[in-house]
Design a protein around this motif. Structure first.
Motif, mmCIF file in Angstrom:
data_model
loop_
_atom_site.group_PDB
_atom_site.id
_atom_site.type_symbol
_atom_site.label_atom_id
_atom_site.label_comp_id
_atom_site.label_asym_id
_atom_site.label_seq_id
_atom_site.Cartn_x
_atom_site.Cartn_y
_atom_site.Cartn_z
ATOM 1 N N LYS A 187 -18.935 75.987 10.106
ATOM 2 C CA LYS A 187 -17.821 76.150 9.188
ATOM 3 C C LYS A 187 -17.378 74.783 8.672
ATOM 4 N N ARG A 188 -17.267 74.701 7.390
ATOM 5 C CA ARG A 188 -16.830 73.456 6.783
ATOM 6 C C ARG A 188 -15.312 73.451 6.699
ATOM 7 N N ARG A 189 -14.697 72.448 7.320
ATOM 8 C CA ARG A 189 -13.253 72.330 7.297
ATOM 9 C C ARG A 189 -12.840 71.340 6.219
ATOM 10 N N LEU A 190 -11.827 71.695 5.487
ATOM 11 C CA LEU A 190 -11.362 70.856 4.386
ATOM 12 C C LEU A 190 -10.374 69.818 4.889
ATOM 13 N N CYS A 191 -10.196 68.819 4.067
ATOM 14 C CA CYS A 191 -9.310 67.708 4.395
ATOM 15 C C CYS A 191 -7.871 68.212 4.508
ATOM 16 N N ALA A 192 -7.137 67.704 5.490
ATOM 17 C CA ALA A 192 -5.763 68.149 5.736
ATOM 18 C C ALA A 192 -4.791 67.666 4.678
ATOM 19 N N HIS A 208 1.939 64.204 8.594
ATOM 20 C CA HIS A 208 1.207 64.625 9.793
ATOM 21 C C HIS A 208 1.843 64.119 11.074
ATOM 22 N N ALA A 209 2.603 63.056 11.020
ATOM 23 C CA ALA A 209 3.114 62.427 12.243
ATOM 24 C C ALA A 209 3.894 63.389 13.132
ATOM 25 N N PRO A 210 4.879 64.150 12.631
ATOM 26 C CA PRO A 210 5.585 65.070 13.536
ATOM 27 C C PRO A 210 4.670 66.103 14.188
ATOM 28 N N VAL A 211 3.737 66.628 13.412
ATOM 29 C CA VAL A 211 2.808 67.615 13.959
ATOM 30 C C VAL A 211 1.869 66.964 14.964
ATOM 31 N N CYS A 212 1.468 65.745 14.687
ATOM 32 C CA CYS A 212 0.539 65.026 15.560
ATOM 33 C C CYS A 212 1.145 64.820 16.941
ATOM 34 N N TYR A 213 2.373 64.281 16.982
ATOM 35 C CA TYR A 213 3.016 64.043 18.270
ATOM 36 C C TYR A 213 3.357 65.362 18.968
ATOM 37 N N PHE A 214 3.704 66.374 18.180
ATOM 38 C CA PHE A 214 3.994 67.677 18.780
ATOM 39 C C PHE A 214 2.742 68.245 19.448
ATOM 40 N N ASP A 215 1.593 68.195 18.753
ATOM 41 C CA ASP A 215 0.348 68.706 19.339
ATOM 42 C C ASP A 215 -0.041 67.921 20.587
ATOM 43 N N CYS A 216 0.173 66.621 20.554
ATOM 44 C CA CYS A 216 -0.122 65.811 21.740
ATOM 45 C C CYS A 216 0.792 66.196 22.899
ATOM 46 N N GLY A 217 2.054 66.511 22.579
ATOM 47 C CA GLY A 217 2.961 66.966 23.621
ATOM 48 C C GLY A 217 2.535 68.283 24.230
ATOM 49 N N VAL A 218 2.070 69.186 23.390
ATOM 50 C CA VAL A 218 1.567 70.470 23.901
ATOM 51 C C VAL A 218 0.362 70.250 24.807
ATOM 52 N N GLN A 219 -0.516 69.346 24.422
ATOM 53 C CA GLN A 219 -1.680 69.040 25.258
ATOM 54 C C GLN A 219 -1.253 68.438 26.594
ATOM 55 N N ALA A 220 -0.217 67.591 26.574
ATOM 56 C CA ALA A 220 0.288 67.019 27.822
ATOM 57 C C ALA A 220 0.909 68.099 28.707
ATOM 58 N N MET A 221 1.610 69.055 28.097
ATOM 59 C CA MET A 221 2.177 70.158 28.883
ATOM 60 C C MET A 221 1.070 70.985 29.524
ATOM 61 N N ASP A 222 0.015 71.255 28.764
ATOM 62 C CA ASP A 222 -1.107 72.014 29.321
ATOM 63 C C ASP A 222 -1.790 71.255 30.464
ATOM 64 N N ALA A 223 -1.742 69.920 30.393
ATOM 65 C CA ALA A 223 -2.355 69.103 31.444
ATOM 66 C C ALA A 223 -1.424 68.900 32.638
ATOM 67 N N GLY A 224 -0.217 69.481 32.597
ATOM 68 C CA GLY A 224 0.718 69.357 33.712
ATOM 69 C C GLY A 224 1.446 68.025 33.743
ATOM 70 N N GLU A 225 1.724 67.449 32.577
ATOM 71 C CA GLU A 225 2.425 66.166 32.496
ATOM 72 C C GLU A 225 3.688 66.331 31.637
#
Length: 207
Positions: free
Chosen positions: A67-72, A104-121
């Motif tokens: 699948k070809r993903r387009l530029c954000a 993108h910055a707010p979404v970027c940090y939010f997604d990183c926070g979700v990943q940290a929550m999933d990792a138990g941090e």
């Protein structure tokens, strides 16, 4: 066998089968030897073909096209790189990433926070959610309240997991305010539920 027994449906089917077998036997006996050999060879070939079809290995599945993903950034080009922090957003060029950095910055940090929550941090996640709130302040009004609403809700949950209850209550209160401004009743309800859970936890600890 009695006449009554021979008149039953089962007896009639049996007699019909015997007649058919007798007719087939008579047809085989009437065939010449070459014709009989040809018929046997045809039956053997059919049996071998059927066996090969059942036991032959299935062909491998055809490879699915990627699948070809387009530029954000919305330029319409095919993306060839992705954000180095969140690993989620994809861009066609460095220029596209730079032009989309503020949005993108707010979404970027939010997604990183979700990943940290999933990792138990949760502590690390709380800092990332706080940064997401700060980055959202630079967005237009409609987008700002929407991003802040989700970020405050996630921040309250992260603070609650670290048992920083006062900070969690403050985050939930800010989330309720932002959710009402963004017309996001689901986030407002989630913040209210989180705040109620924090109050229940603090009351239980005090008791």
């Amino acid at each position: 066998a009695t006449p009554e027994l021979l008149q039953t449906p089962a007896a009639a089917d049996g007699l019909h089968g015997i007649r058919k077998f007798g007719a087939a036997r008579a047809a085989l006996l009437a065939m010449s030897k070459p014709a009989l050999l040809a018929t046997g060879a045809a039956l053997a070939a059919a049996a071998w073909y059927y066996y090969r079809r059942k036991t032959a290995p299935k062909p491998p599945p055809k490879p699915q096209p990627k699948k070809r993903r387009l530029c954000a950034c919305g330029c319409g080009k095919v993306a060839s790189m992705r954000c180095g922090r969140c690993k989620t957003a994809r861009y066609a060029t460095r220029e596209c990433q730079a032009s989309h950095a503020r949005a993108h910055a707010p979404v970027c940090y939010f997604d990183c926070g979700v990943q940290a929550m999933d990792a138990g941090e949760p502590r690390k996640a709380a800092k990332l959610f706080e940064t997401s709130v700060e980055k959202a302040d630079k967005l237009p009004q409609d987008e700002r309240v929407k991003r802040r609403s989700a970020a405050y809700l996630a921040l309250g949950r992260a603070r609650q997991m670290t048992k920083a209850y006062d900070a969690a209550l403050a985050a939930y209160a800010a989330g309720i305010k932002s959710a009402r401004a963004a017309n996001a009743p689901a986030d407002a309800v989630e913040c209210m539920v989180g705040a109620a859970n924090v109050v229940r936890a603090t009351d239980g600890a005090a008791a």
